[in-house]
Write a protein that holds these residues in place. Structure first.
Motif, PDB file in Angstrom:
ATOM      1  N   ALA A 178      67.786  -4.462  31.984  1.00 42.64           N
ATOM      2  CA  ALA A 178      68.028  -4.329  33.428  1.00 42.64           C
ATOM      3  C   ALA A 178      67.974  -2.864  33.826  1.00 42.64           C
ATOM      4  O   ALA A 178      68.249  -1.966  33.017  1.00 42.64           O
ATOM      5  CB  ALA A 178      69.389  -4.930  33.805  1.00 42.64           C
ATOM      6  N   LYS A 179      67.627  -2.633  35.084  1.00 41.04           N
ATOM      7  CA  LYS A 179      67.671  -1.294  35.678  1.00 41.04           C
ATOM      8  C   LYS A 179      67.846  -1.438  37.175  1.00 41.04           C
ATOM      9  O   LYS A 179      67.649  -2.523  37.746  1.00 41.04           O
ATOM     10  CB  LYS A 179      66.392  -0.506  35.375  1.00 41.04           C
ATOM     11  CG  LYS A 179      65.146  -0.999  36.123  1.00 41.04           C
ATOM     12  CD  LYS A 179      64.009   0.003  36.023  1.00 41.04           C
ATOM     13  CE  LYS A 179      62.788  -0.441  36.838  1.00 41.04           C
ATOM     14  NZ  LYS A 179      61.729   0.593  36.885  1.00 41.04           N
ATOM     15  N   TRP A 180      68.263  -0.373  37.822  1.00 43.76           N
ATOM     16  CA  TRP A 180      68.339  -0.336  39.285  1.00 43.76           C
ATOM     17  C   TRP A 180      67.112   0.377  39.830  1.00 43.76           C
ATOM     18  O   TRP A 180      66.691   1.422  39.296  1.00 43.76           O
ATOM     19  CB  TRP A 180      69.604   0.375  39.743  1.00 43.76           C
ATOM     20  CG  TRP A 180      70.760  -0.544  39.961  1.00 43.76           C
ATOM     21  CD1 TRP A 180      71.206  -1.018  41.172  1.00 43.76           C
ATOM     22  CD2 TRP A 180      71.634  -1.103  38.982  1.00 43.76           C
ATOM     23  NE1 TRP A 180      72.291  -1.840  40.999  1.00 43.76           N
ATOM     24  CE2 TRP A 180      72.582  -1.901  39.650  1.00 43.76           C
ATOM     25  CE3 TRP A 180      71.704  -1.011  37.584  1.00 43.76           C
ATOM     26  CZ2 TRP A 180      73.578  -2.602  38.986  1.00 43.76           C
ATOM     27  CZ3 TRP A 180      72.693  -1.711  36.919  1.00 43.76           C
ATOM     28  CH2 TRP A 180      73.619  -2.498  37.618  1.00 43.76           C
ATOM     29  N   GLY A 246      61.582   4.376  34.693  1.00 44.40           N
ATOM     30  CA  GLY A 246      62.000   3.388  33.715  1.00 44.40           C
ATOM     31  C   GLY A 246      61.029   2.227  33.635  1.00 44.40           C
ATOM     32  O   GLY A 246      61.011   1.344  34.499  1.00 44.40           O
ATOM     33  N   ASP A 247      60.177   2.217  32.612  1.00 43.79           N
ATOM     34  CA  ASP A 247      59.214   1.135  32.415  1.00 43.79           C
ATOM     35  C   ASP A 247      59.712   0.184  31.329  1.00 43.79           C
ATOM     36  O   ASP A 247      60.647   0.493  30.586  1.00 43.79           O
ATOM     37  CB  ASP A 247      57.846   1.711  32.044  1.00 43.79           C
ATOM     38  CG  ASP A 247      57.195   2.449  33.207  1.00 43.79           C
ATOM     39  OD1 ASP A 247      57.375   2.004  34.359  1.00 43.79           O
ATOM     40  OD2 ASP A 247      56.518   3.465  32.972  1.00 43.79           O
ATOM     41  N   ALA A 268      57.526   0.026  38.901  1.00 43.44           N
ATOM     42  CA  ALA A 268      57.886   1.054  39.878  1.00 43.44           C
ATOM     43  C   ALA A 268      58.357   0.400  41.166  1.00 43.44           C
ATOM     44  O   ALA A 268      57.837  -0.642  41.582  1.00 43.44           O
ATOM     45  CB  ALA A 268      56.682   1.959  40.158  1.00 43.44           C
ATOM     46  N   ALA A 269      59.353   1.002  41.800  1.00 43.74           N
ATOM     47  CA  ALA A 269      59.911   0.462  43.032  1.00 43.74           C
ATOM     48  C   ALA A 269      58.824   0.295  44.084  1.00 43.74           C
ATOM     49  O   ALA A 269      58.009   1.204  44.304  1.00 43.74           O
ATOM     50  CB  ALA A 269      61.019   1.374  43.548  1.00 43.74           C
ATOM     51  N   GLY A 270      58.790  -0.868  44.722  1.00 41.68           N
ATOM     52  CA  GLY A 270      57.829  -1.129  45.787  1.00 41.68           C
ATOM     53  C   GLY A 270      56.445  -1.493  45.308  1.00 41.68           C
ATOM     54  O   GLY A 270      55.538  -1.658  46.133  1.00 41.68           O
ATOM     55  N   GLU A 271      56.249  -1.601  43.978  1.00 42.14           N
ATOM     56  CA  GLU A 271      54.935  -1.938  43.423  1.00 42.14           C
ATOM     57  C   GLU A 271      55.031  -3.197  42.578  1.00 42.14           C
ATOM     58  O   GLU A 271      56.089  -3.503  42.010  1.00 42.14           O
ATOM     59  CB  GLU A 271      54.396  -0.794  42.555  1.00 42.14           C
ATOM     60  CG  GLU A 271      54.196   0.519  43.266  1.00 42.14           C
ATOM     61  CD  GLU A 271      53.700   1.604  42.332  1.00 42.14           C
ATOM     62  OE1 GLU A 271      53.321   1.273  41.177  1.00 42.14           O
ATOM     63  OE2 GLU A 271      53.696   2.772  42.725  1.00 42.14           O
ATOM     64  N   ALA A 272      53.916  -3.907  42.479  1.00 40.05           N
ATOM     65  CA  ALA A 272      53.853  -5.033  41.557  1.00 40.05           C
ATOM     66  C   ALA A 272      53.797  -4.496  40.128  1.00 40.05           C
ATOM     67  O   ALA A 272      53.127  -3.497  39.860  1.00 40.05           O
ATOM     68  CB  ALA A 272      52.621  -5.889  41.843  1.00 40.05           C
TER      69      ALA A 272
END
Length: 545
Positions: A178-180, A246-247, A268-272
């Protein structure tokens, strides 16, 4: 009660080599000396087998679907500063054990029975505070539906799949991380699936796709499928390039696939999410990937990845820096292939499961514990396959110490955790075994100095998942990422333990998930310290024996 231990006395620190003052109960305590760079590896500590008196009677067992898994989640579920245990049971019910150990004493636990936690078909579990309410929750991995358990304090839990909108699926799951992301109030959850379930044993088993749950406001929407899946046994969100993103690193078991490989997903935030490609520098390798441990081993401030397998294990390091994810294997050079039993008469290749970097003798050099054990009865692999305790040396190599330490168990081990369970500054050991009782080892050996840290911040992501902790011990620096995931079917959260060798003080810096760095704190040896992103450091004292 909140999951962060109630703080004791407050620290006010002068930064400098010999100028440390601690306000503690009205007395000024000067540090005994300055920082001392670790230059000498200490011998392995001698572990004491506390299994019989620990109060833990628990076996991970079951048919084919429980040959893998068998994890342990280590976390403080009642806010007393001592880490409790949640143990996978396979066909047996999982079990929650509350830590009743006295400070510095033998390891003792008491079972807490509950219909919410005593689930069957559990392969592993991971602790994290999903809703940031101050109580740690559990992601419980199962053959069948995965279950999210919301912590209520006092080691009480409730099912939360419907509350949070998490579809538990119906596959055979053995991995989690998990990550934020960005400003999300809930974490992104990654579940690593092994095989499609149910398995038709008369047909060729099919690897299941993995899934990603991203929050949509205050709950989760439809899961994102990460396809193709190649029979995953460990996943870990890790900031491999120190970008703050964080990948998702995935370890896959080649036993069931032909065209698959190890994987790295860009998340990545906002990306598929998408897989890194060969054109971007990602080299596909095929191994029997069982577990992942991430740690800066080389001192370049970027994490290496130790990946367990059958036969030789891998230690992967960035080949040309963080511009692309191209990795070189340095396991042979560092002495951590651990590809055959290091003792006994069995000379067949090993089967490794849970890896974990910690400093078991507090000499300032990170060590590596690896569980071993035949899958069940595979004749081409070792049956007498002892666990490894690889001790870090000043030159960056590792030497075997499990025999001298008394933890070279020949049980078919699976999940494990090194944690200071009796709050004496020494890391103890819990090992989950297939078809045998859990092993509980108390660290009773002489060791160097130490500190223990716990990170917290207001708002969401209370435990600062994604932060980096840099600890300077003289000229020696240890860098650690705060993460949830990896290992084999289990992980821990709570005190971050760091050995100091002979040094009486260490300088601690934190890079928080938002990229903000703290002012350096000089921390004296023997200290439990809670570091808050927006508040002054708080000293915490274990309860008296």
């Amino acid at each position: 009660m909140a999951d962060v231990p109630t703080p004791g006395k407050r620290f006010w620190m002068w930064l400098g080599l010999g100028a440390l003052v601690v306000v503690a109960g009205g007395f000024l305590l000067a540090s005994r000396g300055g920082p001392v760079t670790p230059t000498e590896a200490l011998p392995p500590p001698v572990f004491v087998d506390d299994t019989a008196s620990s109060g833990i009677v628990h076996v991970y067992d079951g048919d084919f679907e429980f040959f893998v898994g068998g994890g342990v989640a280590v976390f403080d579920c009642d806010g007393d500063g001592r880490q409790d245990l949640y143990l996978a049971g396979g066909a047996n019910p999982a079990a929650l054990y509350q830590n009743r150990s006295q400070t510095g004493g033998s390891l003792r636990f008491a079972a807490i029975d509950s219909a919410h936690t005593d689930l069957t078909d559990v392969t592993g579990a991971y602790p994290l505070d999903v809703d940031s309410d101050g109580h740690l929750d559990l992601a419980v991995l199962r053959v069948g539906e995965n279950v999210m358990l919301r912590g209520l304090g006092g080691c009480r839990f409730q099912r939360a799949n419907e509350l949070w909108g998490v579809d538990g699926g119906n596959d055979w799951t053995a991995a989690f991380s998990a990550k934020w992301e960005g400003s999300n109030t809930l974490p992104t959850l990654a579940f690593g699936n092994y095989l499609e379930w149910p398995v038709d044993r008369e047909q060729v088993a099919q690897c299941a796709d993995n899934v990603l749950h991203r929050p949509q406001g205050s709950a989760y929407g439809e899961a994102t499928v990460l396809s193709p899946g190649w029979c995953t046994l460990s996943v870990l969100f890790a900031d491999w390039d120190r970008s703050g993103r964080g990948d998702l690193r995935i370890a896959n078991d080649r036993h069931y696939y032909r065209d698959g490989s190890e994987q790295l997903w860009r998340v990545a935030a906002g990306e598929a999410p998408r897989l890194y490609t060969e054109a971007e520098g990602w080299e596909e390798i095929q191994i029997w990937g069982m577990g992942i441990a991430s740690q800066d081993v080389t001192g370049d401030e970027y994490p290496e990845f130790f990946i367990t397998s059958q036969g030789d294990n891998k230690l992967r390091t960035l080949e040309n820096g963080p511009d692309q994810p191209t990795y070189d294997d340095i396991a042979i050079r560092r002495g951590v292939t651990a590809h055959r039993p290091f003792t006994g008469d069995d000379v067949l290749p090993s089967t490794a499961w849970h890896p974990e970097f910690q400093d078991v003798n507090n000499d300032g050099f990170l060590d590596l514990f690896v569980t071993k054990g035949n899958v069940e009865a595979m004749p081409e692999y070792a049956m007498a396959d002892p666990n490894n305790l690889l001790l870090g040396q000043p030159d960056g190599t590792f030497e075997e110490g499990a025999g001298s330490a008394g933890v070279a168990s020949f049980a078919r081990s699976r999940g494990a955790a090194l944690a200071d369970l009796n709050l004496d500054g020494l890391l103890d050991l819990v090992v989950v075994n297939r078809t045998e009782n859990v092993h509980v080892f108390r660290n009773g050996g002489d060791a160097g100095n130490w500190i223990a840290l716990q990170l917290t911040q207001p708002g969401h992501n209370r435990h600062a998942i994604g932060a980096w902790v840099a600890v300077e011990i003289g000229d020696h620096v240890v860098s650690r990422e705060v993460s949830v995931g990896g290992g084999h079917a289990g992980d821990q959260t709570g005190w971050i333990h760091l050995g100091l060798g002979k040094s009486d003080v260490a300088t601690v810096r934190v890079t928080w998930p938002q990229g903000e760095s703290t002012t350096a704190h000089d921390v004296p040896a023997g200290t439990f310290l809670v570091l808050d992103r927006l508040a002054a450091p708080e000293y915490w004292e274990p309860p008296s024996p």
